[in-house]
Design a protein around this motif. Structure first.
Motif, PDB file in Angstrom:
ATOM      1  N   ILE A 129       9.507  -0.762   1.980  1.00  0.00           N
ATOM      2  CA  ILE A 129       9.700  -2.153   2.110  1.00  0.00           C
ATOM      3  C   ILE A 129       8.215  -2.760   1.578  1.00  0.00           C
ATOM      4  O   ILE A 129       8.259  -3.516   0.635  1.00  0.00           O
ATOM      5  CB  ILE A 129       9.945  -3.035   3.130  1.00  0.00           C
ATOM      6  CG1 ILE A 129      11.493  -2.670   3.466  1.00  0.00           C
ATOM      7  CG2 ILE A 129       9.872  -4.399   3.384  1.00  0.00           C
ATOM      8  CD1 ILE A 129      12.143  -3.002   4.839  1.00  0.00           C
ATOM      9  N   ILE A 130       7.195  -2.227   2.084  1.00  0.00           N
ATOM     10  CA  ILE A 130       5.853  -2.296   1.684  1.00  0.00           C
ATOM     11  C   ILE A 130       5.450  -2.039   0.234  1.00  0.00           C
ATOM     12  O   ILE A 130       5.273  -3.047  -0.521  1.00  0.00           O
ATOM     13  CB  ILE A 130       4.856  -1.663   2.478  1.00  0.00           C
ATOM     14  CG1 ILE A 130       4.999  -2.072   4.200  1.00  0.00           C
ATOM     15  CG2 ILE A 130       3.449  -1.703   2.100  1.00  0.00           C
ATOM     16  CD1 ILE A 130       4.456  -3.586   4.264  1.00  0.00           C
ATOM     17  N   ARG A 131       6.064  -0.966  -0.168  1.00  0.00           N
ATOM     18  CA  ARG A 131       5.753  -0.531  -1.509  1.00  0.00           C
ATOM     19  C   ARG A 131       6.394  -1.597  -2.688  1.00  0.00           C
ATOM     20  O   ARG A 131       6.046  -1.928  -3.461  1.00  0.00           O
ATOM     21  CB  ARG A 131       6.226   0.842  -1.643  1.00  0.00           C
ATOM     22  CG  ARG A 131       5.368   2.006  -1.440  1.00  0.00           C
ATOM     23  CD  ARG A 131       5.597   3.238  -1.737  1.00  0.00           C
ATOM     24  NE  ARG A 131       6.904   3.991  -1.145  1.00  0.00           N
ATOM     25  CZ  ARG A 131       6.858   4.620  -0.180  1.00  0.00           C
ATOM     26  NH1 ARG A 131       5.619   4.904   0.586  1.00  0.00           N
ATOM     27  NH2 ARG A 131       7.941   5.016   0.623  1.00  0.00           N
ATOM     28  N   ALA A 132       7.866  -2.059  -2.110  1.00  0.00           N
ATOM     29  CA  ALA A 132       8.605  -2.968  -3.059  1.00  0.00           C
ATOM     30  C   ALA A 132       7.657  -4.181  -3.211  1.00  0.00           C
ATOM     31  O   ALA A 132       7.706  -4.927  -4.127  1.00  0.00           O
ATOM     32  CB  ALA A 132      10.095  -3.048  -2.609  1.00  0.00           C
ATOM     33  N   LEU A 133       7.281  -4.563  -2.052  1.00  0.00           N
ATOM     34  CA  LEU A 133       6.602  -6.060  -2.030  1.00  0.00           C
ATOM     35  C   LEU A 133       5.417  -6.005  -2.608  1.00  0.00           C
ATOM     36  O   LEU A 133       5.067  -6.669  -3.612  1.00  0.00           O
ATOM     37  CB  LEU A 133       6.473  -6.466  -0.286  1.00  0.00           C
ATOM     38  CG  LEU A 133       5.494  -7.927  -0.366  1.00  0.00           C
ATOM     39  CD1 LEU A 133       6.136  -8.885  -0.909  1.00  0.00           C
ATOM     40  CD2 LEU A 133       4.972  -8.133   1.205  1.00  0.00           C
ATOM     41  N   PHE A 134       4.598  -4.836  -2.675  1.00  0.00           N
ATOM     42  CA  PHE A 134       3.512  -4.812  -3.420  1.00  0.00           C
ATOM     43  C   PHE A 134       3.783  -4.852  -4.799  1.00  0.00           C
ATOM     44  O   PHE A 134       2.968  -5.310  -5.603  1.00  0.00           O
ATOM     45  CB  PHE A 134       2.708  -3.547  -2.800  1.00  0.00           C
ATOM     46  CG  PHE A 134       2.001  -3.677  -1.549  1.00  0.00           C
ATOM     47  CD1 PHE A 134       2.283  -4.711  -0.730  1.00  0.00           C
ATOM     48  CD2 PHE A 134       0.868  -2.650  -1.354  1.00  0.00           C
ATOM     49  CE1 PHE A 134       1.487  -4.710   0.501  1.00  0.00           C
ATOM     50  CE2 PHE A 134       0.389  -2.791   0.141  1.00  0.00           C
ATOM     51  CZ  PHE A 134       0.544  -3.634   0.860  1.00  0.00           C
ATOM     52  N   LEU A 135       4.855  -4.080  -5.305  1.00  0.00           N
ATOM     53  CA  LEU A 135       4.805  -3.851  -6.547  1.00  0.00           C
ATOM     54  C   LEU A 135       5.513  -5.407  -7.344  1.00  0.00           C
ATOM     55  O   LEU A 135       5.143  -5.788  -8.369  1.00  0.00           O
ATOM     56  CB  LEU A 135       6.159  -2.912  -6.804  1.00  0.00           C
ATOM     57  CG  LEU A 135       6.463  -2.342  -8.325  1.00  0.00           C
ATOM     58  CD1 LEU A 135       5.309  -1.890  -8.944  1.00  0.00           C
ATOM     59  CD2 LEU A 135       7.632  -1.499  -8.295  1.00  0.00           C
TER      60      LEU A 135
ATOM     61  N   ILE B 129       7.329 -12.329   4.378  1.00  0.00           N
ATOM     62  CA  ILE B 129       8.262 -10.891   4.291  1.00  0.00           C
ATOM     63  C   ILE B 129       7.526 -10.104   5.241  1.00  0.00           C
ATOM     64  O   ILE B 129       8.058  -9.197   6.029  1.00  0.00           O
ATOM     65  CB  ILE B 129       8.268 -10.536   2.901  1.00  0.00           C
ATOM     66  CG1 ILE B 129       9.132 -11.486   2.086  1.00  0.00           C
ATOM     67  CG2 ILE B 129       8.573  -8.976   2.899  1.00  0.00           C
ATOM     68  CD1 ILE B 129       8.710 -11.255   0.570  1.00  0.00           C
ATOM     69  N   ILE B 130       6.072 -10.167   5.383  1.00  0.00           N
ATOM     70  CA  ILE B 130       5.162  -9.294   6.257  1.00  0.00           C
ATOM     71  C   ILE B 130       5.745  -9.606   7.801  1.00  0.00           C
ATOM     72  O   ILE B 130       5.995  -8.594   8.477  1.00  0.00           O
ATOM     73  CB  ILE B 130       3.712  -9.267   5.871  1.00  0.00           C
ATOM     74  CG1 ILE B 130       3.699  -8.826   4.592  1.00  0.00           C
ATOM     75  CG2 ILE B 130       3.251  -8.742   7.143  1.00  0.00           C
ATOM     76  CD1 ILE B 130       3.633  -7.324   4.403  1.00  0.00           C
ATOM     77  N   LEU B 133       9.092  -8.092   8.628  1.00  0.00           N
ATOM     78  CA  LEU B 133       9.181  -6.871   8.764  1.00  0.00           C
ATOM     79  C   LEU B 133       8.233  -6.508  10.145  1.00  0.00           C
ATOM     80  O   LEU B 133       8.933  -5.673  10.647  1.00  0.00           O
ATOM     81  CB  LEU B 133       8.349  -6.051   7.478  1.00  0.00           C
ATOM     82  CG  LEU B 133       8.244  -4.638   7.710  1.00  0.00           C
ATOM     83  CD1 LEU B 133       9.582  -3.890   7.586  1.00  0.00           C
ATOM     84  CD2 LEU B 133       7.255  -3.840   6.371  1.00  0.00           C
ATOM     85  N   LEU B 284      14.340  -7.139  -1.516  1.00  0.00           N
ATOM     86  CA  LEU B 284      13.088  -7.070  -2.264  1.00  0.00           C
ATOM     87  C   LEU B 284      13.399  -6.207  -3.576  1.00  0.00           C
ATOM     88  O   LEU B 284      12.716  -6.792  -4.378  1.00  0.00           O
ATOM     89  CB  LEU B 284      12.220  -6.289  -1.397  1.00  0.00           C
ATOM     90  CG  LEU B 284      11.453  -7.052  -0.468  1.00  0.00           C
ATOM     91  CD1 LEU B 284      10.372  -6.215   0.249  1.00  0.00           C
ATOM     92  CD2 LEU B 284      10.657  -7.956  -0.993  1.00  0.00           C
ATOM     93  N   ILE B 285      14.524  -5.481  -3.440  1.00  0.00           N
ATOM     94  CA  ILE B 285      14.839  -4.832  -4.839  1.00  0.00           C
ATOM     95  C   ILE B 285      15.348  -5.782  -5.931  1.00  0.00           C
ATOM     96  O   ILE B 285      14.741  -5.668  -7.189  1.00  0.00           O
ATOM     97  CB  ILE B 285      16.012  -3.783  -4.701  1.00  0.00           C
ATOM     98  CG1 ILE B 285      15.912  -2.831  -5.870  1.00  0.00           C
ATOM     99  CG2 ILE B 285      17.291  -4.560  -4.663  1.00  0.00           C
ATOM    100  CD1 ILE B 285      16.888  -1.671  -5.597  1.00  0.00           C
ATOM    101  N   LEU B 287      13.579  -8.565  -6.658  1.00  0.00           N
ATOM    102  CA  LEU B 287      12.421  -8.941  -7.203  1.00  0.00           C
ATOM    103  C   LEU B 287      11.767  -8.155  -8.535  1.00  0.00           C
ATOM    104  O   LEU B 287      10.740  -8.515  -9.135  1.00  0.00           O
ATOM    105  CB  LEU B 287      11.338  -9.160  -5.982  1.00  0.00           C
ATOM    106  CG  LEU B 287      11.360 -10.624  -5.422  1.00  0.00           C
ATOM    107  CD1 LEU B 287      12.592 -10.482  -4.519  1.00  0.00           C
ATOM    108  CD2 LEU B 287      10.014 -10.671  -4.516  1.00  0.00           C
ATOM    109  N   LEU B 288      11.978  -6.935  -8.386  1.00  0.00           N
ATOM    110  CA  LEU B 288      11.624  -5.965  -9.223  1.00  0.00           C
ATOM    111  C   LEU B 288      12.301  -5.860 -10.503  1.00  0.00           C
ATOM    112  O   LEU B 288      13.513  -5.815 -10.586  1.00  0.00           O
ATOM    113  CB  LEU B 288      11.583  -4.597  -8.279  1.00  0.00           C
ATOM    114  CG  LEU B 288      10.851  -4.769  -7.042  1.00  0.00           C
ATOM    115  CD1 LEU B 288      10.848  -3.369  -6.625  1.00  0.00           C
ATOM    116  CD2 LEU B 288       9.428  -4.952  -7.571  1.00  0.00           C
ATOM    117  N   LEU B 299      10.745   4.482  -5.586  1.00  0.00           N
ATOM    118  CA  LEU B 299       9.799   3.516  -4.459  1.00  0.00           C
ATOM    119  C   LEU B 299      10.279   3.949  -3.187  1.00  0.00           C
ATOM    120  O   LEU B 299       9.337   3.650  -2.169  1.00  0.00           O
ATOM    121  CB  LEU B 299      10.132   2.419  -5.204  1.00  0.00           C
ATOM    122  CG  LEU B 299       9.533   1.212  -4.361  1.00  0.00           C
ATOM    123  CD1 LEU B 299       8.986  -0.143  -5.477  1.00  0.00           C
ATOM    124  CD2 LEU B 299      10.338   0.391  -3.470  1.00  0.00           C
TER     125      LEU B 299
END
Lengths: 300, 300
Positions: A129-135, B129-130, B133, B284-285, B287-288, B299
């Motif tokens: 989840i963190i990696r997705a948000l950071f991206l 989001i943080i 989580l 989150l997916i 958003l990418l 990821l």
């Protein structure tokens, strides 16, 4: 409000921690524990242990089976419970096989009006989840995931399989930029040659690419602590702005964190349409107890 | 693949940064900028500026309007574009009114087969989001959100409204456990009494509860830097395991981070069913860029 009925499958470190997290969740009820046949008839804090989920006392059926077996056994377990219309949650952690597991379980889940949430826990899981948000925040850049200091289950098992090793502990030590050193502590069998054992460990595929130090100890058990850490760092670009610095760190009891994430995902499984999901496919609000309005008012 | 057609509404710091982030996104196309009538006919890097979204050259209609006006104007803007079937994304940041805005826009969005994603950006947005989580990982505990050092837009505007102030900058300085000090830099009008101005600032509702220091300077502009920081800390309980330590830190160009989050959410708006969503309601997916398989493989 009707409580979510949970079955815990497997009773290792993670399974026990899942029981504790379910008991701490006001919207959940622990129906029972499913374990190998030899454990039949045992109880854990008055919770019945059975070898078949159909033996639970509850009149109503189990909503979610939380699968706490080893990753290799998870696909088979999910394929057993999903056709019963029971949701599943697991912490399947073989990163390279997650996509295949998703596609394999997605059809079964949909065909049986059930929901499967796979690869939850620390990593994959919270870290994903963190990696997705950071991206999403910085589409260009490099993400480094650093683990430890903490015990690596996989590396420890690999050491224990080496001839001459009586007991072992492999610690993961972060060495920066997503690289890691390995500190391996071993007890050896009587008559075994420590130098030879150490060489075998260092040339094992699990260790051959890392800086590995092997230490002989009298008692591995005295060294074991279930704390672990993850640190995710990204330096990236938002639009045309460089040097956007993002960092996440957790220092946690590993089985407890993994178990809690699985339990939160069990809640989410009750709120998603049938199918199989990884954590990045879940709205985070679905992991939290309480109503949408209360969560948005207090947290967004 | 057809690109997502974006209109940017408003051209302040955020609007300009949104244009840059849209231009950097391979799956998006900037159709144009909507601005007050007096800007009509201007261009920004060859992108046409109009006072009405209907004046864009594109044959196909705009998919998403990214609303970069002040929070107070956002609800009205969204109520204008959603009935045209255009998705909206905003960074509405009045925390206490987010739920009401969501319920207000949800019906309009659904009635017009459109999607509105509200309160994106830094906080609310990434920080939300943080926080979600962290709560999922440790259901009991306290979360502290610490801001800065960085410029507070709202506090700066409040200072500028005080009589005798020519220009101002209010910096937010984290003081731990979610509390903040305020460092205020002011230029004053000729003949104004600095001591009186400083007292007025300290007794203003924006400042009265914080430790505030006011400094007289010759040129506020020389001090302005768009960097900002957020630090979210939680110490909580997973199951029965206490002392689970979670921390997130970002040190970023604030308009760029906010803009990038809005642009990523514009993508998500194309993937959600009609309705109005806050960021914790989005997988989150979504958003990418890219396909589900590629994202999960790389990821998760």
């Amino acid at each position: 409000m009707e409580k979510i009925k949970i079955a815990v499958v497997g009773l290792g470190n993670i399974g026990k921690a899942v029981c504790e997290a379910v008991n701490a969740a006001e919207d959940m009820e622990l129906c029972g524990i499913v374990r190998r046949a030899s454990a039949e008839g045992e109880t854990l804090n008055e919770i019945k242990i059975v070898d078949d989920i159909k033996k639970f006392d509850k009149v109503n059926k189990v909503d979610v089976a939380i699968l706490c077996g080893p990753s290799r056994e998870v696909p088979g377990m999910a394929e057993k419970y999903l056709p019963m219309g029971i949701n599943t949650v697991d912490s399947f952690d073989i990163h390279s096989e997650i996509w295949d597991l998703k596609t394999r379980l997605d059809g079964i889940a949909k065909a049986n009006n059930a929901c499967s949430i796979i690869s939850t826990g620390m990593d994959p899981g919270a870290d994903s989840i963190i990696r997705a948000l950071f991206l999403a925040l910085t589409p260009r850049g490099i993400t480094y995931t650093n683990f430890g200091p903490g015990m690596s289950m996989g590396h420890t098992v690999a050491v224990k399989a080496i001839a001459g090793v009586k007991s072992a502990l492999s610690m993961t030590i972060p060495a920066g930029a997503g690289t890691h050193n390995r500190m391996v502590y071993v007890e050896i069998e009587p008559g075994a040659d420590f130098a030879a054992v150490a060489e075998k460990i260092k040339s094992d595929p699990y260790f051959v690419n890392d800086n590995t130090k092997v230490t002989l100890v009298d008692n591995v058990n005295d060294l074991i602590d279930m704390g672990h850490a993850a640190n995710i760092v990204r330096k990236g670009v938002s639009g045309t702005a460089h040097n956007q610095l993002l960092e996440f760190t957790m220092k946690v009891n590993n089985p407890a964190l993994t178990a809690q994430m699985m339990v939160s995902c069990a809640r989410a499984s009750m709120r998603r349409p049938p199918g199989c999901y990884t954590v990045v496919e879940l709205p985070l609000i679905d992991l939290l107890p309480g109503g949408t309005e209360q969560i948005i008012r207090s947290l967004v």
